[in-house]
Design an enzyme around this catalytic site. Structure first.
Site, PDB file in Angstrom:
ATOM      1  N   ASP A 450       0.839  -1.195   0.000  1.00 54.48           N
ATOM      2  CA  ASP A 450       0.000   0.000   0.000  1.00 54.48           C
ATOM      3  C   ASP A 450       0.882   1.256   0.000  1.00 54.48           C
ATOM      4  OD1 ASP A 450      -2.288   1.533   0.197  1.00 54.48           O
ATOM      5  OD2 ASP A 450      -2.977   0.675   2.089  1.00 54.48           O
ATOM      6  N   ASP A 517     -10.780   2.201  -2.916  1.00 49.07           N
ATOM      7  CA  ASP A 517     -11.256   1.956  -1.549  1.00 49.07           C
ATOM      8  C   ASP A 517     -12.778   1.999  -1.490  1.00 49.07           C
ATOM      9  OD1 ASP A 517      -8.872   1.488  -0.361  1.00 49.07           O
ATOM     10  OD2 ASP A 517      -8.606   3.491   0.475  1.00 49.07           O
TER      11      ASP A 517
HETATM   12  C1  DGJ Z   1      -5.717   1.985   2.114  1.00 48.15           C
HETATM   13  C2  DGJ Z   1      -6.125   0.745   1.361  1.00 48.15           C
HETATM   14  O1  DGJ Z   1      -6.614   1.064   0.103  1.00 48.15           O
HETATM   15  C3  DGJ Z   1      -7.152  -0.004   2.201  1.00 48.15           C
HETATM   16  O2  DGJ Z   1      -7.621  -1.108   1.495  1.00 48.15           O
HETATM   17  C4  DGJ Z   1      -6.500  -0.404   3.499  1.00 48.15           C
HETATM   18  O3  DGJ Z   1      -5.452  -1.301   3.250  1.00 48.15           O
HETATM   19  C5  DGJ Z   1      -5.990   0.824   4.229  1.00 48.15           C
HETATM   20  N1  DGJ Z   1      -5.138   1.615   3.376  1.00 48.15           N
HETATM   21  C6  DGJ Z   1      -5.224   0.431   5.459  1.00 48.15           C
HETATM   22  O4  DGJ Z   1      -4.635   1.485   6.085  1.00 48.15           O
END
Ligand code: DGJ
Length: 695
Positions: A450, A517
């Site tokens: 990420d 997200d």
């Molecule tokens: C952003 C990601 O896109 C989410 O799926 C998740 O992993 C969060 N970060 C966790 O902090």
């Protein structure tokens, strides 16, 4: 027939795809001039393409309208330079001397040298189907540094047409990949990211057409940059109707010093000509990504369960073990523990950078959970965010100089975090070492990599600071490449707060990409529509989460949520222990159905049957050999709103196709009238139709 040919008399090169051709030549001043990009031409036909003079043959313009292949500052050129450099004595114009070429079956390099200064430039071309991959290198052969102000990978020219239209994406966090298709204004249109990632706001690709292309017909010229950091593409339409664009890494006011003996490599900027509309354009990009970009294109991506939406940062061994058991029961094949498993990470304010499992929440370390997951027959994955640090962390307390920063300036925190400077070899080595140990010591099968904030104060005191924009990304690439090489079974999901880093560069080093997200299925239809313009469904992770959706508050039926996610790489992200027995049974059946159709979805050809921007009923179709899968989704709409039944595509009109209920349909009827679906009412409705060719 060779894919690259040369005509020495005309100093012209021709690159040939199955349904396209690309040609350029050197002019009398050794400047490479664009000749042709479009339908197939032979070498001798390409020599017949003539340059035109400008209508106003004035001392205020270039003498002709034949565009440069990679325009450099210098001479009577007034457009956007692809190359802009400054030598130590202040000279910035470039004058070329042709320095030879080399070609093999599908690749070409043309070399140029500055007539006076110690700078060599090479233009690289490679034919990949109808995609032409282009990049440029610059080499300093002297003993003084050269300032590089703009070093684009490639520039592209549209043949003269009556109109010009630009297609691209526009988005934001949780609203990525909205497709915009607008007339191209006269002037310069710049699409850019200054964020250090390719960005949620606009993806690094453009499509140009004359304003007459549709989903199923017409000429489209498209280009996509293989770069995961800041970038810029400038499209120019002149008063006289010429359309060109140039693109590469970096953004305005970011430059680099090319040291004596050094070579500067730009990323690939790939271009594709297609004569069969936006749909054909997307299918060709998908085929290219599968064949030439993805590391394991022949694999089927597993059904992932990810714990993020279920637990947030409330992560411990007991909760995760329970979730893993629930995930296994509905058929998940890979369990991923998301953020919150390490250090003092019980929220976004602390612990990032301290990559050791927290002893209170994981008293036996990660092994008991990894064992439990493996005992269910699932693979085990972990969330990591290697490029970041919370100021409230042991790492930052020990190494405050490891982050991007500038002297005498604030360090802007976003999501309470700072960006580690991976351009520093010691920082990149540290990241590689802990990742390598984590994967090796704990039997990690999958990493979700990420990246959750944009760059600010992107400096590196005492160094050539502009380089961090490029060297940081290169270091991320190197670490990913090394991890993959040293752990061949490791699979990686790319993520940057959802789809903030989606591009051909990251897809070459990851197996799938977390597209957004936003897991609300209604929004996701639009997001997936935009994602699929360039990137194939087999790279697009999509989870089924809870209803009401935790972010949007909207409710949608379980089957609808599944049917939308099943159009990509299906995953699960709901709080399964709270689902009813009925929901879990239904989920298990839909996961099983997905496993049957996933070869067609992940490896088939995509046909978009309706545009979600204009139609309440949306449908996509995948075709792989004799198998066809169609998804239909209707978002809530006004009662009795008319809709056009989606007609199928890509079928043989003479073929006969049996659906899952045993009814046989003629291809000609499906192509002309569709399947005659009707959804009663006006709320959420969806269906999956499977067809097999039987004659
Ligand atoms: C952003 C990601 O896109 C989410 O799926 C998740 O992993 C969060 N970060 C966790 O902090």
């Amino acid at each position: 027939m060779p894919l690259v040919e040369h005509d020495p008399a005309h100093r012209l090169w021709l690159l040939r795809g199955p349904e396209s051709a690309y040609a350029f030549r050197l002019d009398a001043d050794d400047r490479p001039r664009h000749v042709h990009w479009g339908s197939p031409l032979t070498l001798s036909q390409a020599t017949q393409v003539t340059a035109r003079r400008n209508p106003a043959d004035s001392s205020f313009d270039e003498p002709g309208d034949e565009r440069q292949e990679l325009p450099a500052e210098g001479g009577a050129f007034f457009g956007v330079p692809a190359l802009a450099v400054r030598f130590e004595d202040g000279t910035s114009a470039l004058e070329w001397r042709y320095d030879g070429f080399a070609l093999d079956d599908d690749a070409l390099v043309v070399r140029l040298a500055d007539r006076h200064y110690s700078l060599k430039v090479s233009l690289y071309y490679r034919v990949r189907g109808d995609v032409v991959e282009r990049r440029t290198t610059l080499r300093n052969t002297g003993d003084e540094p050269i300032s590089l102000l703009r070093t684009d990978s490639a520039s592209w020219t549209l043949p003269r047409r009556d109109g010009a239209r630009l297609s691209r994406t526009s988005g934001a966090w949780s609203a990525e990949y909205g497709v915009l298709r607008e007339p191209l204004p006269v002037g310069e249109t710049t699409l850019t990211s200054r964020r250090g990632v390719s960005s949620h706001q606009v993806d690094p690709w453009v499509m140009l057409d004359a304003g007459d292309a549709t989903e199923t017909s017409g000429e489209v010229w498209s280009t996509a940059l293989a770069w995961s950091g800041s970038w810029r593409i400038t499209v120019e339409r002149t008063h006289t109707g010429r359309v060109t664009w140039t693109g590469g890494f970096g953004h305005e006011h970011v430059g680099w010093r090319l040291l004596p003996g050094e070579t500067w490599e730009t990323p690939v900027f790939a271009g594709l000509y297609a004569a069969d509309g936006f749909g054909g354009t997307s299918r060709r990009w998908h085929a290219y990504v599968r064949e030439f970009v993805q590391p394991h294109p022949d694999e089927l991506r597993p059904v992932v369960y990810n714990s993020w939406e279920a637990t947030g940062w409330d992560v411990d061994e007991r909760t995760e073990t329970e979730l893993a058991a629930a995930a296994a029961r509905v058929g998940a094949e890979l369990f991923v523990m998301d953020d919150g498993w390490f250090g003092a990470r019980t929220g976004d304010a602390a612990g990032l950078g301290d990559w050791v499992a927290d002893e209170e929440r994981f008293p036996g370390g990660l092994k008991p959970l990894a064992d439990a997951v493996h005992a269910h027959g699932m693979r085990f994955g972990l969330w990591v965010e290697p490029e970041m640090v919370n100021p409230d962390s042991d790492l930052y307390r020990a190494h405050p100089d490891w982050v991007l920063h500038m002297a005498n300036r604030e360090r802007t925190t976003l999501r309470n975090q700072l960006v580690l400077n991976f351009a520093r070899p010691d920082v990149a080595d540290w990241a590689h070492d802990w990742l390598d140990r984590l994967v090796g010591d704990h039997g990690i099968d999958y990493l979700k990599w990420d990246m959750n904030r944009a760059f600010t104060e992107a400096g590196w005191p005492g160094e050539d600071a502009g380089r961090v924009w490029v060297e940081h990304v290169r270091a991320v690439y190197r670490i990913l490449d090394r991890l993959r090489a040293d752990h061949p079974a490791l699979r990686i999901q790319g993520c940057a707060g959802g789809g903030g880093r989606t591009d051909l560069g990251i897809l070459a080093r990851t197996d799938e990409n977390w597209a957004s997200d936003n897991t609300d299925a209604a929004d996701r239809i639009t997001i997936q529509h935009g994602y699929g313009q360039i990137y194939p469904a087999g790279t697009m992770s999509a989870w089924v989460t809870d209803s009401p959706n935790p972010a949007t508050g909207r409710e949608a039926p379980l089957s609808f949520r599944f049917h939308v996610a099943m159009a990509g790489v299906l995953g699960l992200g709901g709080d399964l222990p709270r689902w009813s027995a009925g929901e879990l049974d239904e989920a298990a059946k839909l996961v099983a159905l997905y496993k049957e159709i996933r070869p067609v979805v992940q490896h088939g050809s995509l046909y978009r049957l309706a545009d979600p921007a204009t139609s309440a009923l949306t449908a996509v179709q995948y075709v792989l050999d004799d198998s066809v899968v169609v998804f239909l989704w209707r978002r809530p709409t006004e009662f009795a709103r008319p809709f056009t039944p989606p007609r199928l595509r890509g079928l043989d009109p003479a073929g006969r196709y049996r659906d899952q209920d045993g009814a046989v349909h003629d291809g000609a009827v499906l192509l002309c009238h569709g399947l005659g679906w009707d959804f009663p009412g006006s709320g959420y409705a969806s269906a999956v139709v499977r067809l097999t060719r039987v004659g």
